[in-house]
Design a protein around this motif. Structure first.
Motif, mmCIF file in Angstrom:
data_model
loop_
_atom_site.group_PDB
_atom_site.id
_atom_site.type_symbol
_atom_site.label_atom_id
_atom_site.label_comp_id
_atom_site.label_asym_id
_atom_site.label_seq_id
_atom_site.Cartn_x
_atom_site.Cartn_y
_atom_site.Cartn_z
ATOM 1 N N ALA A 75 -6.619 -12.044 67.073
ATOM 2 C CA ALA A 75 -5.950 -10.820 67.518
ATOM 3 C C ALA A 75 -6.226 -10.540 68.991
ATOM 4 N N LEU A 118 -3.593 -10.277 71.905
ATOM 5 C CA LEU A 118 -3.553 -9.086 72.745
ATOM 6 C C LEU A 118 -3.559 -9.452 74.219
ATOM 7 N N THR A 143 1.740 -3.074 71.525
ATOM 8 C CA THR A 143 1.253 -2.027 70.605
ATOM 9 C C THR A 143 0.777 -2.642 69.296
ATOM 10 N N LEU A 144 1.564 -3.580 68.775
ATOM 11 C CA LEU A 144 1.199 -4.253 67.525
ATOM 12 C C LEU A 144 -0.102 -5.053 67.696
ATOM 13 N N ARG A 200 -2.534 -4.515 69.819
ATOM 14 C CA ARG A 200 -3.664 -3.584 69.890
ATOM 15 C C ARG A 200 -4.050 -3.076 68.492
ATOM 16 N N ALA A 201 -3.028 -2.799 67.675
ATOM 17 C CA ALA A 201 -3.290 -2.338 66.309
ATOM 18 C C ALA A 201 -4.000 -3.424 65.501
ATOM 19 N N GLU A 202 -3.591 -4.668 65.691
ATOM 20 C CA GLU A 202 -4.210 -5.783 64.972
ATOM 21 C C GLU A 202 -5.675 -5.963 65.387
ATOM 22 N N ARG A 230 -7.611 -3.510 66.428
ATOM 23 C CA ARG A 230 -8.338 -2.406 65.789
ATOM 24 C C ARG A 230 -8.544 -2.668 64.295
ATOM 25 N N THR A 231 -7.511 -3.201 63.659
ATOM 26 C CA THR A 231 -7.612 -3.505 62.225
ATOM 27 C C THR A 231 -8.693 -4.551 61.959
ATOM 28 N N ARG A 263 -12.077 -4.031 59.913
ATOM 29 C CA ARG A 263 -12.342 -4.953 58.802
ATOM 30 C C ARG A 263 -13.722 -5.585 58.936
#
Length: 308
Positions: free
Chosen positions: A43, A47, A118-119, A121-123, A125-126, A130
């Motif tokens: 990720a 990013l 944006t996606l 960055r979300a990945e 964070r996920t 996790r």
């Protein structure tokens, strides 16, 4: 204590099952932490690429808008020339059209790359969340497994627990007698009324004896009034003062019998009071201590938590 003794093996088995489950959970969460770490690395790479792509797309969009502004300025200038040049106006108009199309294209590209950023960055964070969850779970489960193992290693043997229960029996009697209430402190175990504190152990003893082919039952709790009646029936010289041994059948002074608080049972087998020669007595001699019951030597049938 006696309950712990009689349930020791079941407790140990439950601990082993729990420990095995905790070890499996540790392996599962460790694997999850590794997968989360790998996902986080991927990720982060995505990013980094998305940041570069979004930056380049934003710059290209800005350049296209700047070019459109210039094309519009040129068109305005061409329209004001004297003499008017149709060729120049047409060329400038085409340039504006082309620049406008480029701006539209660059804007769509920028929006696409911005969404991808944006996606990404979300990945990231996920993946981070996790990993945090998996790491915490590994830590928590490892600590829990260590406690389970420590408790298992420290679990006393059933015999040791039974011995401890025996040493506490007189204290138990002293604690129970002053506040004893038959209505709330006794219960029925296979038609025998006993104190609730020994009900589990007595039931296990009856069940285990039956499993070995020995049937036992008997008389447990009796009231002080019944104790007085028995003292009279058994010919005690004085109901309240004569020692138990002075009666035709040894009978405790009212207020002193363990039957009066449900902590003694006069054992019978096949409907008859047992003697020292009966199979039930022989079985009890070998096994009763495992359940916290001790025989009064003068009375083969009398078994209590103190032997008194």
């Amino acid at each position: 204590m006696m309950y712990r003794s009689l349930t020791r093996e079941a407790t140990a088995a439950a601990m082993r099952t729990t420990y095995a489950g905790q070890k499996a959970a540790i392996s599962t969460w460790t694997a999850e932490a590794a997968a989360a770490t790998k996902a986080g690395t991927t990720a982060q790479s995505t990013l980094t690429a998305a940041v570069t792509a979004e930056t380049n797309a934003r710059l290209r969009h800005a350049a296209a808008r700047k070019a459109l502004v210039a094309a519009r300025t040129n068109l305005s200038t061409a329209g004001k020339l004297k003499p008017r040049s149709a060729t120049a106006v047409t060329k400038a108009t085409n340039a504006v059209t082309a620049a406008t199309k480029t701006v539209t294209t660059r804007k769509l590209q920028y929006q696409r790359y911005a969404a991808a950023l944006t996606l990404a960055r979300a990945e990231v964070r996920t993946a981070a969340a996790r990993l945090t969850k998996a790491t915490a779970a590994v830590s928590f489960t490892t600590a829990a497994a260590a406690k389970t193992r420590e408790a298992y290693v420290a679990l006393p043997a059933a015999a040791a627990l039974a011995t401890q229960a025996g040493t506490l029996s007189r204290d138990v009697v002293a604690q129970i007698r002053p506040a004893f209430k038959a209505a709330t402190d006794t219960t029925l175990v296979y038609s025998v009324t006993v104190n609730k504190t020994v009900a589990f152990a007595f039931k296990r003893m009856v069940d285990d004896a039956r499993a070995d082919g020995v049937q036992i039952s008997g008389g447990g709790f009796r009231t002080t009034q019944r104790q007085i009646e028995l003292r009279t029936i058994n010919g005690c010289p004085d109901v309240w003062t004569a020692p138990a041994s002075s009666c035709r059948v040894p009978t405790a002074i009212p207020g002193r019998s363990l039957h009066e608080i449900g902590l003694a049972v006069d054992i019978s087998s096949a409907g008859k009071t047992i003697s020292s020669k009966t199979p039930a007595f022989k079985w009890l001699t070998v096994h009763a201590k495992e359940y916290g019951f001790v025989n009064l030597p003068a009375e083969a049938w009398h078994w209590s938590i103190t032997g008194g």
